[in-house]
Design a protein around this motif. Structure first.
Motif, PDB file in Angstrom:
ATOM      1  N   UNK A 199      -0.648  31.626  75.170  1.00 39.55           N
ATOM      2  CA  UNK A 199      -1.296  31.044  76.062  1.00 39.55           C
ATOM      3  C   UNK A 199      -2.540  30.488  75.531  1.00 39.55           C
ATOM      4  N   UNK A 200      -3.347  31.292  74.618  1.00 41.16           N
ATOM      5  CA  UNK A 200      -4.613  30.947  74.018  1.00 41.16           C
ATOM      6  C   UNK A 200      -4.219  30.046  73.043  1.00 41.16           C
ATOM      7  N   UNK A 201      -3.317  30.145  72.199  1.00 38.03           N
ATOM      8  CA  UNK A 201      -2.932  29.021  71.179  1.00 38.03           C
ATOM      9  C   UNK A 201      -2.601  27.736  71.807  1.00 38.03           C
ATOM     10  N   UNK A 202      -1.653  27.694  72.730  1.00 38.47           N
ATOM     11  CA  UNK A 202      -1.377  26.515  73.670  1.00 38.47           C
ATOM     12  C   UNK A 202      -2.634  25.833  74.049  1.00 38.47           C
ATOM     13  N   UNK A 203      -3.628  26.751  74.817  1.00 33.56           N
ATOM     14  CA  UNK A 203      -4.901  25.894  75.122  1.00 33.56           C
ATOM     15  C   UNK A 203      -5.531  25.474  73.998  1.00 33.56           C
ATOM     16  N   UNK A 204      -5.543  26.184  72.921  1.00 34.05           N
ATOM     17  CA  UNK A 204      -6.348  25.532  71.939  1.00 34.05           C
ATOM     18  C   UNK A 204      -5.858  24.380  71.219  1.00 34.05           C
ATOM     19  N   UNK A 205      -4.572  24.331  71.048  1.00 32.70           N
ATOM     20  CA  UNK A 205      -3.846  23.139  70.520  1.00 32.70           C
ATOM     21  C   UNK A 205      -4.065  21.888  71.765  1.00 32.70           C
ATOM     22  N   UNK A 206      -4.113  22.090  72.880  1.00 30.05           N
ATOM     23  CA  UNK A 206      -4.131  20.831  73.820  1.00 30.05           C
ATOM     24  C   UNK A 206      -5.682  20.323  73.264  1.00 30.05           C
ATOM     25  N   UNK A 207      -6.705  21.488  73.284  1.00 30.43           N
ATOM     26  CA  UNK A 207      -8.031  21.129  73.262  1.00 30.43           C
ATOM     27  C   UNK A 207      -8.311  20.289  71.817  1.00 30.43           C
ATOM     28  N   UNK A 208      -7.499  20.644  71.016  1.00 25.43           N
ATOM     29  CA  UNK A 208      -7.525  20.054  69.449  1.00 25.43           C
ATOM     30  C   UNK A 208      -6.711  18.583  69.391  1.00 25.43           C
ATOM     31  N   UNK A 209      -6.206  18.114  70.569  1.00 21.63           N
ATOM     32  CA  UNK A 209      -5.438  17.113  70.847  1.00 21.63           C
ATOM     33  C   UNK A 209      -4.142  17.058  70.474  1.00 21.63           C
ATOM     34  N   UNK A 210      -3.445  18.104  70.567  1.00 17.84           N
ATOM     35  CA  UNK A 210      -2.005  18.229  70.343  1.00 17.84           C
ATOM     36  C   UNK A 210      -1.305  17.985  71.640  1.00 17.84           C
ATOM     37  N   UNK A 211      -0.323  17.124  71.558  1.00 14.53           N
ATOM     38  CA  UNK A 211       0.675  16.748  72.443  1.00 14.53           C
ATOM     39  C   UNK A 211       1.839  17.600  72.873  1.00 14.53           C
ATOM     40  N   UNK A 212       1.858  18.371  73.807  1.00 12.88           N
ATOM     41  CA  UNK A 212       3.135  19.148  74.223  1.00 12.88           C
ATOM     42  C   UNK A 212       4.290  18.260  74.231  1.00 12.88           C
ATOM     43  N   UNK A 213       5.360  18.724  73.689  1.00 11.06           N
ATOM     44  CA  UNK A 213       6.541  18.212  73.940  1.00 11.06           C
ATOM     45  C   UNK A 213       7.524  19.205  74.137  1.00 11.06           C
ATOM     46  N   UNK A 214       8.601  18.792  74.876  1.00 11.31           N
ATOM     47  CA  UNK A 214       9.651  19.684  75.277  1.00 11.31           C
ATOM     48  C   UNK A 214      11.250  19.315  74.508  1.00 11.31           C
ATOM     49  N   UNK A 215      12.104  20.082  74.391  1.00 10.73           N
ATOM     50  CA  UNK A 215      13.379  19.874  73.868  1.00 10.73           C
ATOM     51  C   UNK A 215      14.577  20.105  75.084  1.00 10.73           C
ATOM     52  N   UNK A 216      14.124  20.076  76.223  1.00  8.34           N
ATOM     53  CA  UNK A 216      15.170  20.315  77.316  1.00  8.34           C
ATOM     54  C   UNK A 216      14.670  21.742  78.063  1.00  8.34           C
ATOM     55  N   UNK A 217      15.628  22.088  78.961  1.00  9.53           N
ATOM     56  CA  UNK A 217      15.208  23.369  79.654  1.00  9.53           C
ATOM     57  C   UNK A 217      15.892  24.705  78.896  1.00  9.53           C
ATOM     58  N   UNK A 218      16.352  24.589  77.916  1.00  9.91           N
ATOM     59  CA  UNK A 218      16.758  25.835  77.126  1.00  9.91           C
ATOM     60  C   UNK A 218      15.658  26.200  76.180  1.00  9.91           C
ATOM     61  N   UNK A 219      15.610  27.552  75.736  1.00  6.37           N
ATOM     62  CA  UNK A 219      14.539  28.028  75.038  1.00  6.37           C
ATOM     63  C   UNK A 219      15.444  28.315  73.588  1.00  6.37           C
ATOM     64  N   UNK A 220      14.840  27.527  72.605  1.00 10.33           N
ATOM     65  CA  UNK A 220      15.558  27.520  71.181  1.00 10.33           C
ATOM     66  C   UNK A 220      14.931  28.487  70.311  1.00 10.33           C
ATOM     67  N   UNK A 221      15.542  29.238  69.450  1.00 11.71           N
ATOM     68  CA  UNK A 221      15.162  30.008  68.469  1.00 11.71           C
ATOM     69  C   UNK A 221      14.120  29.301  67.544  1.00 11.71           C
ATOM     70  N   UNK A 222      13.221  30.022  66.737  1.00 12.13           N
ATOM     71  CA  UNK A 222      12.100  29.381  66.061  1.00 12.13           C
ATOM     72  C   UNK A 222      12.721  28.666  64.886  1.00 12.13           C
ATOM     73  N   UNK A 223      13.975  29.271  64.125  1.00  8.92           N
ATOM     74  CA  UNK A 223      14.655  28.396  63.251  1.00  8.92           C
ATOM     75  C   UNK A 223      15.510  27.308  63.510  1.00  8.92           C
ATOM     76  N   UNK A 224      15.811  27.311  65.079  1.00  5.02           N
ATOM     77  CA  UNK A 224      16.324  26.171  65.512  1.00  5.02           C
ATOM     78  C   UNK A 224      15.421  24.934  65.876  1.00  5.02           C
TER      79      UNK A 224
END
Length: 240
Positions: A199-224
């Motif tokens: 949560x801290x990293x996501x908050x820092x990313x948003x403060x730095x101007x990063x745009x949150x994007x999603x790939x649908x409702x399923x959770x994908x593995x990091x390599x996917x």
């Protein structure tokens, strides 16, 4: 297709030259190529050449028959900002990122990264990933070798000035890619580690101007996740 090899010091058309040791070993000992066979060489900066092997053995030599001008780069400029992953996952990620047409790979150390690298171990691993990128370029037909950047901590990378947009994959609260207009600038796509961004990293990313994007409702593995996102981006706005 002819065998393809990376030759950073590619001579001009008509020139004969000694093959670099790595190319000579692969051509002679691995692929068992012989004098008279045709090969394709590229310099990693965009030039490609058709060449003929003149001799193998102790002094493998080739002749440049023709310089070919061709561009196989993706129309989107994407930097994959990949949190360190364990085992051989990073090798696989770098390989597939090259095949997808990514411009660069930036490994980052995240809070939940199981893999921890620093000093000489980090440098050696980055060198290994760079060679994975070279081999993937040879296989995929790309004439430009992407750069695998030195490992950075996520806070340090976020604090650096970058050109273009920065998107962070976030399963919860991110915009669907299909609803985002086509990017008009380079995109840095951030992919979290096995345990996801904190949560801290996501908050820092948003403060730095990063745009949150999603790939649908399923959770994908990091390599996917990164590979899936790049495929979607190329289907929406690229050359698919």
């Amino acid at each position: 297709m002819h065998a393809r090899f990376f030759c950073p010091d590619l001579p001009a058309e008509g020139h004969e030259f000694s093959l670099p040791p790595e190319v000579a070993h692969h051509a002679d000992r691995v692929l068992r190529l012989r004098a008279g066979e045709r090969v394709t060489l590229f310099d990693g900066a965009g030039r490609e050449a058709e060449a003929t092997l003149l001799q193998m053995g102790r002094d493998p030599r080739a002749r440049i028959d023709a310089i070919v001008l061709c561009d196989r780069e993706a129309p989107l400029s994407i930097t994959l900002v990949q949190a360190l992953a364990t085992g051989d996952k990073m090798d696989w990620i770098v390989q597939k990122a090259v095949e997808m047409g990514v411009t660069a790979v930036q490994p980052v150390a995240a809070e939940r990264s199981v893999l921890r690298l620093d000093g000489a171990r980090a440098e050696k691993r980055v060198e290994h990933w760079q060679q994975v990128a070279v081999a993937a370029c040879e296989q995929s037909g790309r004439n430009r070798v992407l750069q695998v950047a030195p490992i950075r901590s996520l806070p340090h990378w976020l604090a650096e000035a970058t050109q273009g947009d920065r998107w962070v994959l976030s399963p919860e609260g991110g915009e669907r890619l299909s609803r985002i207009p086509a990017p008009t600038a380079p995109v840095a796509l951030m992919v979290g580690p096995e345990g996801g961004w904190s949560e801290r990293e996501l908050a820092a990313a948003k403060v730095a101007g990063c745009r949150p994007v999603a790939l649908g409702p399923r959770i994908l593995r990091t390599e996917t996740a990164g590979i899936a996102a790049m495929g979607a981006m190329l289907a929406l706005w690229g050359d698919y």
